[in-house]
Design an enzyme around this catalytic site. Structure first.
Site, PDB file in Angstrom:
ATOM      1  N   LYS A  95       0.807  -1.121  -0.028  1.00 32.93           N
ATOM      2  CA  LYS A  95      -0.001   0.010  -0.014  1.00 32.93           C
ATOM      3  C   LYS A  95       0.845   1.238  -0.076  1.00 32.93           C
ATOM      4  CE  LYS A  95      -1.898   2.530   3.101  1.00 32.93           C
ATOM      5  NZ  LYS A  95      -1.819   3.820   2.835  1.00 32.93           N
ATOM      6  N   GLY A 144       7.268   4.587   8.430  1.00 31.86           N
ATOM      7  CA  GLY A 144       6.457   5.865   8.551  1.00 31.86           C
ATOM      8  C   GLY A 144       6.546   6.278  10.050  1.00 31.86           C
ATOM      9  N   GLY A 188       3.648   3.287  13.796  1.00 34.14           N
ATOM     10  CA  GLY A 188       4.313   1.981  14.049  1.00 34.14           C
ATOM     11  C   GLY A 188       3.620   1.038  15.110  1.00 34.14           C
ATOM     12  N   GLU A 196      10.727  15.241  15.713  1.00 32.76           N
ATOM     13  CA  GLU A 196      10.838  15.128  14.262  1.00 32.76           C
ATOM     14  C   GLU A 196       9.959  16.053  13.543  1.00 32.76           C
ATOM     15  OE1 GLU A 196       9.718  11.421  12.265  1.00 32.76           O
ATOM     16  OE2 GLU A 196      11.876  11.557  10.860  1.00 32.76           O
TER      17      GLU A 196
HETATM   18  P1  ADP Z   1       3.123  10.431   7.760  1.00 31.82           P
HETATM   19  O1  ADP Z   1       2.486  11.069   8.753  1.00 31.82           O
HETATM   20  O2  ADP Z   1       4.483  10.715   7.156  1.00 31.82           O
HETATM   21  O3  ADP Z   1       1.980  10.354   6.540  1.00 31.82           O
HETATM   22  P2  ADP Z   1       2.336   7.820   8.583  1.00 31.82           P
HETATM   23  O4  ADP Z   1       2.798   6.938   9.419  1.00 31.82           O
HETATM   24  O5  ADP Z   1       0.807   8.378   8.873  1.00 31.82           O
HETATM   25  O6  ADP Z   1       3.276   8.737   8.190  1.00 31.82           O
HETATM   26  O7  ADP Z   1       2.037   6.917   7.112  1.00 31.82           O
HETATM   27  C1  ADP Z   1       2.810   6.180   6.446  1.00 31.82           C
HETATM   28  C2  ADP Z   1       1.889   5.013   6.010  1.00 31.82           C
HETATM   29  O8  ADP Z   1       1.086   4.480   6.857  1.00 31.82           O
HETATM   30  C3  ADP Z   1       1.015   5.741   4.865  1.00 31.82           C
HETATM   31  O9  ADP Z   1       0.840   4.425   3.938  1.00 31.82           O
HETATM   32  C4  ADP Z   1      -0.421   5.528   5.521  1.00 31.82           C
HETATM   33  O10 ADP Z   1      -1.433   5.580   4.896  1.00 31.82           O
HETATM   34  C5  ADP Z   1      -0.126   4.406   6.473  1.00 31.82           C
HETATM   35  N1  ADP Z   1      -0.904   4.502   7.724  1.00 31.82           N
HETATM   36  C6  ADP Z   1      -1.135   5.522   8.580  1.00 31.82           C
HETATM   37  N2  ADP Z   1      -2.113   5.288   9.762  1.00 31.82           N
HETATM   38  C7  ADP Z   1      -2.216   3.574   9.629  1.00 31.82           C
HETATM   39  C8  ADP Z   1      -2.968   2.743  10.541  1.00 31.82           C
HETATM   40  N3  ADP Z   1      -3.282   3.078  11.608  1.00 31.82           N
HETATM   41  N4  ADP Z   1      -2.663   1.545  10.128  1.00 31.82           N
HETATM   42  C9  ADP Z   1      -2.019   1.242   8.784  1.00 31.82           C
HETATM   43  N5  ADP Z   1      -1.380   1.959   8.280  1.00 31.82           N
HETATM   44  C10 ADP Z   1      -1.368   3.418   8.369  1.00 31.82           C
END
Ligand code: ADP
Length: 423
Positions: A123, A177, A182, A333
């Site tokens: 994804k 991410g 995480g 960050e």
């Molecule tokens: P950023 O704030 O840099 O966008 P994220 O950690 O929110 O970083 O996003 C990184 C990836 O994780 C993206 O593909 C986002 O759609 C996905 N993502 C965000 N929240 C969740 C979640 N709760 N479960 C799974 N994937 C997620």
């Protein structure tokens, strides 16, 4: 495709051939991919072409080479039993990636997972799905069996992201991410105790000693924080400068930063583009306000440019001086072109401060004294330490974090460990 399909059963050399073919097809379309990446993310198209596309191709080729080098062991335990190990694919792998290096992060994930015989559901970030979709399309064209490489677009929480991390038929999830996300991924993994590898944020110390080549260190400091508009998890965002050379360093740095050409990412002359989204721009500007309130000295930037850049989520290259390591601007960050400069007196002081941080992804050291460099390399708690260079990558060299920057090492043979089970 994993249980019944041909992927993990086919000759390793055939899997390799398909991965090489995919790399070739991406390389042939370098301009198309560079344009797509810049349209999605905003980064300068020159960087998209010479960094993102080139490294994507190299990464696929590097892992294509691994297909034919996966081995088990025969272990002589005693004369009575014949014992051996097999290295097998894990199964269906879910991969969730961010928007800062959309195609390169896809390659870091897909390359090793596919080389090892897994099938993948990847994804991309909701802001930047285009290049991953194009890679998926090309994979089908070059002959990957259907169902082996799946690109699923969508949002993170309560959507495609959480569907992947919660799914009982997904055997492993690899995530890049924010550390906050995480934690959600780890929580979601408990359902079927899927394997998890995490590459999260950072707040890297970039340390300049008085005996360094100052001009090279100035260029390295800029590369450390302004590359990709500062949207880099290993950005050298805490710049420690030895007091003796502080003034000389700062005058050279500000002079060079003043000349950086900011603009539309599609313009070949641009060296610093817009941030990825309005949300990110606002977050970065709010950190600038925090830094000012904390008493850091604004040297340049700290706002969006006015005048000829009215459209787009731009933030001027920003430097704060006289930062203390305990300020929020030094501890959190920002993920933007914002440098926190922390002057230091001696090696002992900087060694202590470098590790006073929750993260541990990377660090930089600038000195002509190799003994001092090696001592500090072993002291710093970070997965990557660059000496007299910054942001250098190669598919052979592992990458990953200590502490809150995550667990698992990617690239090199380390990704092979992440995507195989030993039987
Ligand atoms: P950023 O704030 O840099 O966008 P994220 O950690 O929110 O970083 O996003 C990184 C990836 O994780 C993206 O593909 C986002 O759609 C996905 N993502 C965000 N929240 C969740 C979640 N709760 N479960 C799974 N994937 C997620």
């Amino acid at each position: 495709a994993f249980e019944e399909g041909p992927w993990r059963r086919m000759a390793a050399a055939e899997r390799a051939r398909l991965l090489y073919k995919l790399a070739d097809e991406i390389e042939k379309r370098a301009d198309e991919f560079a344009q797509l990446e810049t349209m999605d993310n905003g980064k300068p198209v020159k960087e998209s072409r010479w960094v993102d596309v080139v490294q994507t191709v190299e990464t696929f080729r590097y892992y294509a080479g691994w297909c034919t080098k996966l081995e088990g062991e025969t272990n002589h335990v005693n004369d009575k039993y014949f014992t051996y190990t097999l290295r097998e694919p894990i199964g269906v792998v879910g991969q969730i990636i961010p928007w800062n290096f959309p195609m390169l992060m896809a390659a870091w994930k897909l390359g090793p997972a596919l080389a090892c015989g897994n099938t993948v559901v990847l994804k991309p970030a909701e802001q930047t799905p285009l290049t991953a979709l194009r890679i998926g399309e090309l994979a089908l064209e070059v002959g990957f069996p259907p169902g082996v490489l799946n690109i699923i677009t969508g949002f993170g929480p309560d959507s495609a992201g959480s569907a992947i991390s919660n799914h009982m038929d997904i055997d492993k999830v690899a995530f890049i991410g924010e550390d906050k996300t995480g934690r959600e991924i780890v929580k979601a993994s408990v359902g079927n105790l899927k394997r998890v590898s995490l590459e999260l944020g950072g707040k890297a110390p970039n340390i300049v000693f008085a005996d360094a080549d100052i001009d090279a260190a100035v260029r390295g400091a800029m590369m450390g924080i302004f590359f990709n508009q500062g949207q880099v998890c290993c950005a050298g965002s805490r710049l420690f400068i030895e007091e003796k050379v502080h003034d000389e360093f700062m005058s050279k740095l500000t002079e060079r930063v003043g000349k950086m050409r900011q603009g539309n990412g599609l313009d070949e002359q641009t060296v610093i583009g817009p941030q990825v989204s309005k949300e990110q721009m606002e977050r970065i500007l709010s950190y600038c306000d925090i830094a000012k309130k904390e008493g850091a000295k604004l040297v340049c930037g700290g706002e969006s440019p006015k005048g000829d850049l009215p459209n787009g989520y731009f933030v001027k290259p920003t430097i704060f001086d006289n930062v203390r390591n305990d300020m929020r601007i030094a501890q959190e960050e920002v993920f933007g072109p914002v440098l926190a400069v922390i002057p230091f007196k001696n090696e002992k002081e900087v060694a202590e401060q470098a590790n006073k941080i929750l993260y541990g992804l990377s660090a930089g050291i600038w000195t002509s004294d190799s003994k001092k460099a090696h001592k500090l390399v072993s002291h710093v708690k970070a997965g990557t330490v660059w000496v007299n260079c910054y942001n250098m990558f190669d598919p052979q060299m592992p990458f990953g974090g200590y502490k809150m920057s995550g667990y698992g090492r990617e690239l090199g043979k380390h990704s092979i460990e992440l995507y195989t089970n030993v039987k």
